[in-house]
Design a protein around this motif. Structure first.
Motif, short mmCIF file in Angstrom:
data_model
loop_
_atom_site.label_atom_id
_atom_site.label_comp_id
_atom_site.label_asym_id
_atom_site.label_seq_id
_atom_site.Cartn_x
_atom_site.Cartn_y
_atom_site.Cartn_z
N ILE A 102 8.03 1.12 8.97
CA ILE A 102 6.91 1.95 9.15
C ILE A 102 5.85 2.01 8.17
N PRO A 103 6.25 2.16 6.81
CA PRO A 103 4.76 2.11 6.02
C PRO A 103 3.90 1.14 6.01
N CYS A 104 4.48 -0.09 6.55
CA CYS A 104 3.79 -1.27 6.32
C CYS A 104 2.56 -1.12 7.60
N CYS A 105 2.89 -0.41 8.42
CA CYS A 105 2.02 0.00 9.53
C CYS A 105 0.95 0.91 9.21
N ILE A 106 1.23 1.88 8.43
CA ILE A 106 0.21 2.97 7.94
C ILE A 106 -0.91 2.52 6.95
#
Length: 128
Positions: A102-106
């Motif tokens: 998820i952090p790689c999409c924020i």
């Protein structure tokens, strides 16, 4: 006072020598100065002065130091160190089922890479 009424004269000797230059004291070439005189014997064309432009999370208006065109930078985002560290923390806390990605999409966890749209020169990175 001396015998003939004149003030006494003192013999101090020759004045001391000037301190050694940087090259003599340290040995070698003196450090370069940021001051560059504007007069020179050879002119090779117009002088172009480039300055450091701070890069941010959005496209930046600047003059490309490579092709000297006035541009708005092209930006590309890639996961940064914050994304990888927060993904590792999510995985270690017990969410190994893809939640660590998820952090790689924020956007707030992404580094922004700037390049010139005219000559495609890499201009720098904005780290989060």
């Amino acid at each position: 006072m001396s015998k003939n009424g004149a003030p006494p004269s003192y013999n101090y000797g020759p004045p001391p020598a000037a301190p050694p230059s940087y090259a003599q004291a340290v040995g070698g070439v003196p450090p370069t100065s940021p001051y560059i005189p504007h007069h020179s014997l050879v002119q090779s064309g117009p002088e172009i002065l480039t300055t450091v432009v701070p890069l941010g999370p959005n496209a930046t208006h600047m003059i490309c130091p490579h092709c000297h065109a006035e541009i708005d930078t092209t930006t590309k985002t890639q996961p940064g160190l914050i994304a990888y560290i927060s993904g590792l923390i999510i995985c270690l806390t017990g969410c190994p089922f893809g939640c660590c990605l998820i952090p790689c999409c924020i956007d707030k966890c992404m580094d922004v890479h700037h390049s010139c749209p005219n000559c495609d020169t890499y201009l720098g990175r904005y780290k989060r």
